[in-house]
Design an enzyme around this catalytic site. Sequence first.
Site, PDB file in Angstrom:
ATOM      1  N   ARG A  64       0.631  -1.260   0.145  1.00  0.00           N
ATOM      2  CA  ARG A  64       0.094   0.047  -0.115  1.00  0.00           C
ATOM      3  C   ARG A  64       1.114   1.340  -0.129  1.00  0.00           C
ATOM      4  NH1 ARG A  64      -3.984  -0.762   4.763  1.00  0.00           N
ATOM      5  NH2 ARG A  64      -3.039  -2.640   5.131  1.00  0.00           N
TER       6      ARG A  64
ATOM      7  N   GLN B 292      12.534 -15.442   6.034  1.00  0.00           N
ATOM      8  CA  GLN B 292      11.481 -16.360   6.349  1.00  0.00           C
ATOM      9  C   GLN B 292      11.286 -17.175   4.942  1.00  0.00           C
ATOM     10  OE1 GLN B 292       7.679 -14.093   7.517  1.00  0.00           O
ATOM     11  NE2 GLN B 292       6.383 -15.835   7.132  1.00  0.00           N
TER      12      GLN B 292
ATOM     13  N   THR C  21       2.687 -14.383  10.676  1.00  0.00           N
ATOM     14  CA  THR C  21       3.443 -13.923  11.913  1.00  0.00           C
ATOM     15  C   THR C  21       3.901 -15.000  12.493  1.00  0.00           C
ATOM     16  OG1 THR C  21       1.486 -13.438  12.889  1.00  0.00           O
ATOM     17  CG2 THR C  21       2.613 -11.657  11.807  1.00  0.00           C
TER      18      THR C  21
ATOM     19  N   ASP D 291       7.398  -1.925  11.377  1.00  0.00           N
ATOM     20  CA  ASP D 291       6.719  -0.709  10.789  1.00  0.00           C
ATOM     21  C   ASP D 291       6.010  -0.037  11.789  1.00  0.00           C
ATOM     22  OD1 ASP D 291       4.692  -2.932  11.044  1.00  0.00           O
ATOM     23  OD2 ASP D 291       3.923  -2.657   9.196  1.00  0.00           O
TER      24      ASP D 291
ATOM     25  N   ARG E 100      27.600  24.979   2.181  1.00  0.00           N
ATOM     26  CA  ARG E 100      27.746  23.968   1.699  1.00  0.00           C
ATOM     27  C   ARG E 100      28.820  23.042   2.607  1.00  0.00           C
ATOM     28  NH1 ARG E 100      29.080  25.150  -4.134  1.00  0.00           N
ATOM     29  NH2 ARG E 100      29.252  22.549  -4.335  1.00  0.00           N
TER      30      ARG E 100
ATOM     31  N   ALA F  27      38.833  48.042  -4.939  1.00  0.00           N
ATOM     32  CA  ALA F  27      37.605  47.613  -5.573  1.00  0.00           C
ATOM     33  C   ALA F  27      37.833  46.919  -7.200  1.00  0.00           C
ATOM     34  CB  ALA F  27      36.592  48.938  -5.762  1.00  0.00           C
TER      35      ALA F  27
END
Length: 485
Positions: free
Chosen positions: A27, A87, A93, A120, A350, A440
């Site tokens: 989902r 599994q 389960t 989850d 950065r 400058a």
Amino acid sequence: MSPQDNTPQDCAGPAAVIVLAAGAGTRMKSRVPKILHTIGGTSMVGHALAAAKGLNPAKLAVVVRHERDLVAAHIAELDDTAQIVDQDEIPGTGRAVQQALTALDAQGLVQGTVVVTYGDVPLLTTELLAELVATHTSDKNAVTVLTAVLEDAAGYGRILRHEDGTVLGIREHKDATDAEREIREINSGIYAFDAGVLRQALTGVTTDNNQGEMYLTDVLSLARNDGGRVAAVSTTDRWQVEGANDRVQLSALGAEHNRRIVQAWMRAGVSVIDPATTWIDSTVQLAQDVTILPGTQLHGLTTVGSDAVVGPDSTLRDVQIAAGAEVTRTHGTGAIIGAGAHVGPFTYLRPGTVLGADGKIGAFYETKNVVIGRGSKLSHLGYAGDAEIGEDTNIGCGNITANFDGVNKHRTVIGSGVRTGSNTVFVAPVNVGDGAFTGAGAIVRKDVPAGALSLTVAPQRNAEGWTSANRPGSVSAQAAANAKN
Ligand code: UD1
Ligand code: CA
């Protein structure tokens, strides 16, 4: 200071924790496995492992299947002592826990308490798990299940209780009668088991049910039938048992997680002006009397020292801010900001930026891989990269380190007590000595000795009467004519 509620328990932990993480998570509609999606900067399975590890279990296993290699590599990064258990094709389960227990038993029979959690369920804390284990142990239960009473219990397994309140078992929603579906006390899927009871009961679990799966939930009634005490710990904090099945639930859990983190920091002495627009990863560290202004996101290994002010509207990842610094409207990654220094507004830091104490990187500046000494200021409009700047130097408005020749990056080294004129360009590699000045618009292509003034002089020529001759009738020509009268 730390606001985390996964503070490790100091007593001896359970024999094992098994984290179930083999499910597909369809989902989420994502190429990324569900349990690798993050909340507060940490993957869901990362949160599950943190809560589990806080219990100090003797052994820790994670059951995987869907996207097995990606998930296993991620878990190994988080904790290389966690045992990955694959599994097989038998679903459920019950099968997941059976295979984990078999794998753990292979290194010495597991005895004592086995805790089962899910990969989850990201808001579950060590604190609640410890409460479950404490009740399980002190009441000498065979099984203790964590439950919650929900307004809408649809989809969950329901807790079946005897008239005397003891737990009879769990009925999955799909297998439940209409009357059983009225029950609002749900199975969280988190349990403490006696290892011997669990091992024995799992041999009696079949796939004979609506979903054709080995249900771990069947262990409860099997244990009770064998004379074991089966009990429940019910929590009123439903967030701690809630799983994320889709991205709507993921964002709701993420917002709640953030609300808890921000609130914990406020309780620990941090001023957060607008909790709703402040996002703080669980890995961030804040000192006392820090102030966070609205619209601020602190990620990763960001740390903020006491009395520093961060924000508004700043996004910082892995940035270290020392005491008393101010960081305003800044986007930063991998930077170090000294005590009492000022950054912003509208500044882009950065990686490799190091700003000394009481220094300044001001408006519309971009910096990267630059070490700036104590008290030096880069106040307005410019770029400083691959450079080193001494102490008490003032870099004028609009200065640029031209570090890239199109192929390679080169270094600019500027000494202490230097004053540079507006729009100076340092064409790297180049060195500017202590106490030097630049005029400058100087383009510094050659090294400047200490104490020298570097000028790039192009003669200025004024063409008198140019505007009236070349732009007749314009606003400028009119202004020039007015000036003559
Ligand atoms: C399960 C419980 C249910 C409970 C609910 C709570 C069972 C039979 N039912 O239902 O009583 O109310 O959780 O959320 O246990 N998993 C594996 N291997 C599998 C199947 C699942 O590792 O073969 C893992 C999943 O990755 C997930 C957890 O176990 O982390 C739960 O699986 P899920 O399919 O969501 O169980 P539910 O049917 O929701
Ligand atoms: Ca589920």
